[in-house]
Design a protein around this motif. Structure first.
Motif, mmCIF file in Angstrom:
data_model
loop_
_atom_site.group_PDB
_atom_site.id
_atom_site.type_symbol
_atom_site.label_atom_id
_atom_site.label_comp_id
_atom_site.label_asym_id
_atom_site.label_seq_id
_atom_site.Cartn_x
_atom_site.Cartn_y
_atom_site.Cartn_z
ATOM 1 N N GLN A 43 14.731 -9.704 -10.271
ATOM 2 C CA GLN A 43 14.554 -8.924 -9.039
ATOM 3 C C GLN A 43 14.126 -7.494 -9.374
ATOM 4 N N ALA A 44 14.710 -6.926 -10.441
ATOM 5 C CA ALA A 44 14.353 -5.564 -10.855
ATOM 6 C C ALA A 44 12.894 -5.503 -11.311
ATOM 7 N N LEU A 45 12.426 -6.527 -12.035
ATOM 8 C CA LEU A 45 11.025 -6.572 -12.474
ATOM 9 C C LEU A 45 10.089 -6.621 -11.264
ATOM 10 N N THR A 46 10.479 -7.389 -10.231
ATOM 11 C CA THR A 46 9.683 -7.473 -8.999
ATOM 12 C C THR A 46 9.640 -6.120 -8.300
ATOM 13 N N LYS A 47 10.811 -5.507 -8.154
ATOM 14 C CA LYS A 47 10.890 -4.215 -7.454
ATOM 15 C C LYS A 47 10.151 -3.126 -8.219
ATOM 16 N N LEU A 48 10.124 -3.258 -9.536
ATOM 17 C CA LEU A 48 9.435 -2.264 -10.363
ATOM 18 C C LEU A 48 7.934 -2.267 -10.067
ATOM 19 N N ALA A 49 7.362 -3.474 -9.873
ATOM 20 C CA ALA A 49 5.939 -3.573 -9.527
ATOM 21 C C ALA A 49 5.672 -2.958 -8.150
ATOM 22 N N ASP A 50 6.612 -3.163 -7.208
ATOM 23 C CA ASP A 50 6.485 -2.545 -5.883
ATOM 24 C C ASP A 50 6.619 -1.023 -5.983
ATOM 25 N N TYR A 51 7.533 -0.566 -6.863
ATOM 26 C CA TYR A 51 7.761 0.875 -7.039
ATOM 27 C C TYR A 51 6.494 1.597 -7.502
ATOM 28 N N VAL A 52 5.725 0.947 -8.378
ATOM 29 C CA VAL A 52 4.488 1.566 -8.889
ATOM 30 C C VAL A 52 3.603 2.002 -7.727
ATOM 31 N N LEU A 53 3.465 1.137 -6.726
ATOM 32 C CA LEU A 53 2.617 1.470 -5.564
ATOM 33 C C LEU A 53 3.277 2.537 -4.693
ATOM 34 N N SER A 54 4.604 2.510 -4.609
ATOM 35 C CA SER A 54 5.297 3.474 -3.733
ATOM 36 C C SER A 54 5.138 4.908 -4.215
ATOM 37 N N ARG A 55 4.761 5.089 -5.486
ATOM 38 C CA ARG A 55 4.533 6.459 -6.008
ATOM 39 C C ARG A 55 3.384 7.157 -5.288
ATOM 40 N N LEU A 56 2.544 6.367 -4.596
ATOM 41 C CA LEU A 56 1.384 6.945 -3.912
ATOM 42 C C LEU A 56 1.744 7.539 -2.543
ATOM 43 N N TYR A 57 2.974 7.262 -2.076
ATOM 44 C CA TYR A 57 3.308 7.648 -0.692
ATOM 45 C C TYR A 57 4.510 8.562 -0.630
ATOM 46 N N VAL B 288 -2.653 3.855 -10.493
ATOM 47 C CA VAL B 288 -1.869 4.780 -9.655
ATOM 48 C C VAL B 288 -1.840 6.176 -10.284
ATOM 49 N N ASP B 289 -1.626 6.243 -11.599
ATOM 50 C CA ASP B 289 -1.671 7.540 -12.293
ATOM 51 C C ASP B 289 -3.009 8.242 -12.059
ATOM 52 N N ASP B 290 -4.089 7.463 -12.103
ATOM 53 C CA ASP B 290 -5.432 8.027 -11.935
ATOM 54 C C ASP B 290 -5.669 8.504 -10.501
ATOM 55 N N ILE B 291 -5.072 7.821 -9.528
ATOM 56 C CA ILE B 291 -5.154 8.285 -8.131
ATOM 57 C C ILE B 291 -4.371 9.584 -7.978
ATOM 58 N N LEU B 292 -3.180 9.626 -8.575
ATOM 59 C CA LEU B 292 -2.327 10.820 -8.453
ATOM 60 C C LEU B 292 -2.976 12.054 -9.078
ATOM 61 N N ASP B 293 -3.906 11.844 -10.007
ATOM 62 C CA ASP B 293 -4.627 12.976 -10.586
ATOM 63 C C ASP B 293 -5.415 13.731 -9.508
ATOM 64 N N PHE B 294 -5.708 13.040 -8.392
ATOM 65 C CA PHE B 294 -6.432 13.671 -7.283
ATOM 66 C C PHE B 294 -5.518 14.032 -6.109
ATOM 67 N N THR B 295 -4.408 13.318 -5.974
ATOM 68 C CA THR B 295 -3.570 13.516 -4.775
ATOM 69 C C THR B 295 -2.224 14.166 -5.072
ATOM 70 N N GLY B 296 -1.811 14.209 -6.356
ATOM 71 C CA GLY B 296 -0.493 14.729 -6.699
ATOM 72 C C GLY B 296 -0.479 16.234 -6.841
ATOM 73 N N SER B 297 0.733 16.778 -6.908
ATOM 74 C CA SER B 297 0.908 18.227 -7.108
ATOM 75 C C SER B 297 1.100 18.508 -8.595
ATOM 76 N N ILE B 298 0.956 19.770 -8.987
ATOM 77 C CA ILE B 298 1.175 20.145 -10.398
ATOM 78 C C ILE B 298 2.609 19.803 -10.805
#
Length: 322
Positions: A308-322, A213-223
């Protein structure tokens, strides 16, 4: 979008204690190192790694309180992570991280290298004092993996690699610490080997999803969101998943990479080719695969707020892309 810190509510108090303890562990005997440590531990980091240690500890010991050894493990984990960032920034000549000046840009490269070395040494000393040989081995492996990852990245600048080789490098640089510290937390909870291995698997897959996700954000994220200019990795010759997938569709991209974007407009052309390919889309799918695999590793844990927090944390990683 949910923030990472809001997911840490079961261990919020633990993280507040951790931040203060980290400053104390460095000690005031070395004024410049202490200043560098305050600069580091006061930074706007998400504290993801120690939070995972705390969440694993609470999820694996639901009827008992947090042990002092778990707390110290979380502190050691953040020390190792921070030491690696300090050294990374010197190697990459980065002026800014998380929107604030890096240690070497504030204190000079010599102090930055020494500060990183000092943090690694301190973490090793506290690690030995946990008096658990298995945990010592797990965290020592991480320090070796960091060096391996940096060497691989340095030797393979502008070199086209397979996705498998990219994932191996990502494991060394990011996932190893999360995987081994999650397993170490389970070891300190006296879990059987099969369960500690599942928590290692959670950390490994979570860490890989996080890095992709970090590597994708290098192309899609803002400064502003990245804390560094977009396309920085590509410009420095660090070829990540979006680039490697794009190369399968856009052969001219290889020409631009081989001449290291030496001609005017090369980098801009390369970025355009990547965005015009399915590289980012396929990288998202790869990240989603690892996030899903991470969650599956939690199935044996008892139901709790921390699980539950560990589960949501894995979902959160993907949500950073949107």
């Amino acid at each position: 979008m949910t923030s990472a810190t809001s997911l840490f509510s079961p261990v919020e108090a633990d993280l507040c204690v951790l931040t203060e303890n980290l400053k104390q562990l460095i000690g005031a005997r070395h004024p410049i190192l202490y200043a560098a440590a305050e600069h580091l531990f006061g930074a706007r980091g998400k504290r993801v790694r120690p939070a995972i240690v705390f969440l694993v500890a609470r999820a694996t010991m639901p009827n008992q309180g947090m042990t002092e050894r778990h707390r110290r493990l979380a502190e050691i984990t953040e020390m190792i992570h921070t030491a690696s960032l300090v050294h990374d920034d010197v190697v990459d000549e980065s002026e800014v991280r998380r929107g604030i000046p890096t240690v070497h840009s504030s204190f000079g490269s010599r102090v930055a290298v020494l500060a990183g070395d000092f943090l690694f040494a301190q973490s090793s000393w506290y690690l030995a004092n946990l008096d658990n040989l298995q945990v010592v081995k797990l965290l020592s492996e991480v320090i070796k993996d960091f060096a391996e990852g940096e060497i691989q990245q340095g030797l393979n600048r502008f070199s086209i690699m397979s996705i498998e080789a990219y994932l191996e490098k990502s494991y060394y640089k990011t996932a190893s610490l999360i995987a081994n510290s999650a397993k170490a937390a389970a070891v300190l909870s006296d879990l059987p080997e099969a369960q500690t291995q599942h928590l290692y698997g959670y950390g490994r897959d979570f860490g890989l999803a996080f890095q992709i996700v970090d590597d994708i954000l290098d192309f899609t994220g803002s400064i502003d969101s990245l804390g560094k200019p977009a396309g920085s990795d590509l410009k420095s010759g660090n070829l990540t998943a979006p680039v490697l997938y794009a190369l399968e569709e856009k052969p001219y991209l290889e020409v631009l990479i081989e001449r290291e974007f030496a001609q005017a407009g090369d980098l801009e052309q390369a970025l355009a080719l990547i965005k015009d390919s399915r590289g980012i889309e396929r990288s998202r799918a790869l990240a989603a695969h690892h996030a899903k695999a991470a969650i599956e590793h939690l199935s044996d844990l008892p139901i709790s707020e921390s699980r539950q927090a560990l589960t949501k944390l894995a979902d959160y990683v993907l949500s950073r892309l949107y």
